[in-house]
Design an enzyme around this catalytic site. Structure first.
Site, mmCIF file in Angstrom:
data_model
loop_
_atom_site.group_PDB
_atom_site.id
_atom_site.type_symbol
_atom_site.label_atom_id
_atom_site.label_comp_id
_atom_site.label_asym_id
_atom_site.label_seq_id
_atom_site.Cartn_x
_atom_site.Cartn_y
_atom_site.Cartn_z
ATOM 1 N N TYR A 118 0.819 -1.215 0.000
ATOM 2 C CA TYR A 118 0.000 0.000 0.000
ATOM 3 C C TYR A 118 0.853 1.266 0.000
ATOM 4 O O TYR A 118 0.621 2.196 -0.772
ATOM 5 C CB TYR A 118 -0.930 0.001 1.215
ATOM 6 C CG TYR A 118 -1.712 1.285 1.371
ATOM 7 C CD1 TYR A 118 -2.926 1.457 0.720
ATOM 8 C CD2 TYR A 118 -1.230 2.333 2.143
ATOM 9 C CE1 TYR A 118 -3.646 2.634 0.834
ATOM 10 C CE2 TYR A 118 -1.933 3.522 2.264
ATOM 11 C CZ TYR A 118 -3.146 3.660 1.608
ATOM 12 O OH TYR A 118 -3.838 4.837 1.728
ATOM 13 N N ASP A 122 -8.550 -3.282 -1.229
ATOM 14 C CA ASP A 122 -9.756 -2.517 -1.541
ATOM 15 C C ASP A 122 -9.417 -1.196 -2.232
ATOM 16 O O ASP A 122 -10.182 -0.698 -3.060
ATOM 17 C CB ASP A 122 -10.539 -2.240 -0.261
ATOM 18 C CG ASP A 122 -9.692 -1.560 0.795
ATOM 19 O OD1 ASP A 122 -9.821 -0.332 0.961
ATOM 20 O OD2 ASP A 122 -8.891 -2.243 1.458
ATOM 21 N N LYS A 170 -11.497 -8.888 5.546
ATOM 22 C CA LYS A 170 -12.040 -7.556 5.793
ATOM 23 C C LYS A 170 -12.701 -7.047 4.515
ATOM 24 O O LYS A 170 -12.050 -6.936 3.477
ATOM 25 C CB LYS A 170 -10.940 -6.583 6.225
ATOM 26 C CG LYS A 170 -11.476 -5.188 6.512
ATOM 27 C CD LYS A 170 -10.374 -4.213 6.842
ATOM 28 C CE LYS A 170 -10.950 -2.823 7.091
ATOM 29 N NZ LYS A 170 -9.896 -1.810 7.288
#
Length: 526
Positions: A263, A298, A370
């Site tokens: 990320y 995500d 998640k």
């Protein structure tokens, strides 16, 4: 709910490729340490506080070691040697260096080095015992208070003031939230130091500091005891200080950490080498502390199309899983992330969302998944937004996700108000309660649209992982494989903090934190 018919051989092949991809990066990065890993090591050994200019003492000590040409040995050896030579505690050494009263030289001879290693190992053992005690405290609190059924309702607070965050977190827990995530102040991931003490002036979130962790943990323990349900605490273990935040979270008993392997590279332009070294150490600390990590796949779907890029999410999850295993994390600590982000105007979009979520659930049957709500296609129409969130809630309970970040109908308008969060909780509880066992009552149509879509994404994932294995992960990232964003091995922030290890490099924590199974996995597949 019946399972989708998926080719297990394809899944196994994808996982094998992801393992080789992760090991190649791990082997390349084992030659380096970073300034942030060494600062985290010093924090875990007992260094804390700031100097008269509010510069953290771990930063002062590591900068001094770097200037002296000693950091290649690791911070532990020269600091432990100074403790023995001058008869000082580790905090006293740090303060003396910061005051300009002491210049570190490192171990002088084999006997001095052996003694320094023993001292460092003893300090590490003390902290490891403290972290193990925190883990036992969590287990005891869950046994006493109980915990909610999954999907856990995960809710964000982001006032910028830790004391106001506590007020909102208490209210959220009493309304039904199971996990409280304290959003970090904008830009903290790009700070190469961790602010000190309780903070009240964050922008768009509250600074991640050890004191803020302590205050929120105490507040959630109190409210959890009151309502009879353990409330988990989450923060953000990413950015230039990823290992340090992991260390502080472990010492203050956080329960979850945003802790992705890529990320920071992709979305914060932090140097790739720095991030890969830092993520290994930070995840090792989280594993030892029993913390559930949350990964960031995500986010790929906020910059790339959710249908076209679905296979990049699964490929990244498989790579993240393998990095996690190398750090000692177990499947129930892997909060692999994915999201409900398909354009709501797409016909049958709900079917594709269901296909993607069920595919992830079946590929990672033991993971603590998640699931993230719609954000990219939310508008100022709060009524439509509330329906989008409801559909997201349906998919989550149908596919038995574990961690469910609540969608907000005002997502596209402002930082949610307390009443917005209340409505989000009510929405999720209504859907979860009414559809609780629906997954046991319905079946996927064999060869139907949902199954075919999942099979297509899996096949595309296998093909993509094959390409990544051939080129290597750094080259794949440079090509913009994930999130349509390109980063290079020598680009980004923080490269000057990547340090080659000397032959006598010593860090006392891997030997004490990594379980034997993780060490054996490294040796077996290296």
């Amino acid at each position: 709910m019946s399972h989708l018919t998926l080719d297990q051989a394809q899944i196994d092949h994808a996982r094998d490729m992801a393992g080789r991809i992760a090991h190649q990066v791990y082997d390349d990065m084992q030659r380096f340490t970073t300034t942030s890993v060494e600062r985290a090591t010093l924090r875990l050994m007992g260094v804390d506080g700031v100097d008269e200019n509010q510069v953290p003492l771990p930063n002062r000590l590591v900068s001094h070691l770097q200037a002296q040409g000693l950091l290649q040995q690791g911070a532990a050896l020269p600091v432990a040697a100074a403790m023995a030579e001058h008869g000082l505690g580790i905090q006293q050494v740090a303060q003396a260096v910061a005051n300009g009263q002491l210049s570190l030289q490192g171990p002088q001879g084999k006997a001095s080095e052996a003694s320094a290693r023993r001292t460092a190992d003893e300090l590490a053992a003390h902290t490891c015992a403290r972290i193990a005690a925190n883990r036992a405290t969590r287990d005891a609190a869950i046994a006493q208070c109980g915990e909610a059924r999954t999907p856990w309702l995960y809710l964000i607070v982001a006032t910028g003031n830790i004391h106001e965050d506590i007020v909102q977190a208490r209210a959220a827990a009493e309304q039904g939230a199971d996990v409280i995530a304290v959003i970090r102040s904008t830009g903290q991931s790009l700070l190469d130091y961790v602010p000190y003490g309780a903070t009240t002036e964050g922008f768009g979130g509250t600074y991640a500091t050890q004191e803020n962790f302590r205050l929120m943990r105490a507040a959630l323990d109190e409210v959890g005891h009151k309502i009879g349900r353990y409330i988990r605490l989450t923060n953000y273990c990413s950015g230039l200080c990823m290992p340090e935040i992991a260390a502080m979270g472990a010492m203050e008993r956080l329960d979850m950490m945003l802790n992705d392997s890529m990320y920071g590279i992709i979305f914060r332009d932090i140097n790739m080498q720095r991030t890969f070294v830092d993520q290994f150490f930070s995840r090792m600390v989280n594993a030892h502390a029993g913390i559930i990590i949350n990964t960031g796949e995500d986010n790929y779907l906020t910059t790339a199309d959710a249908c076209e890029a679905a296979h990049t999410v699964l490929a990244s999850q498989l790579i993240n899983e393998q990095f996690a295993y190398l750090s000692g994390l177990q499947p129930d600590q892997m909060g692999l992330g994915h999201a409900f982000e398909i354009n709501p105007e797409l016909e049958n979009g709900f079917l594709w969302e269901l296909a993607h979520a069920q595919l992830v659930r079946q590929v990672f049957p033991e993971a603590c998944l998640k699931y993230m709500p719609p954000t990219k296609h939310m508008t100022g129409n709060i009524f439509k937004g509330h329906i989008q969130d409801a559909l997201f809630n349906v998919v989550s309970v149908l596919t038995q996700q574990n961690i469910h970040l609540l969608g907000m109908m005002t997502e596209a308008i402002h930082t949610p108000l307390m009443q917005d969060r209340f409505l989000a909780i009510q929405n999720a509880r209504y859907v979860f309660g009414n559809l609780r066992d629906l997954h046991d009552e319905i079946q996927f149509t064999p060869g139907g649209q949902i199954e075919r879509r999942a099979q297509q994404v899996l096949a595309e994932t296998v093909a993509l992982l094959g390409q990544i294995e051939q080129s290597g992960l750094p080259a794949a990232i440079a090509k913009g494989t994930f999130a349509d964003i390109s980063r290079t091995l020598t680009g980004g922030k923080g490269l000057d903090g990547v340090i080659p290890k000397a032959a006598n490099y010593h860090n006392p924590f891997p030997a004490q934190m990594l379980p034997e199974s993780a060490q054996a996995k490294q040796e077996r597949t290296s």
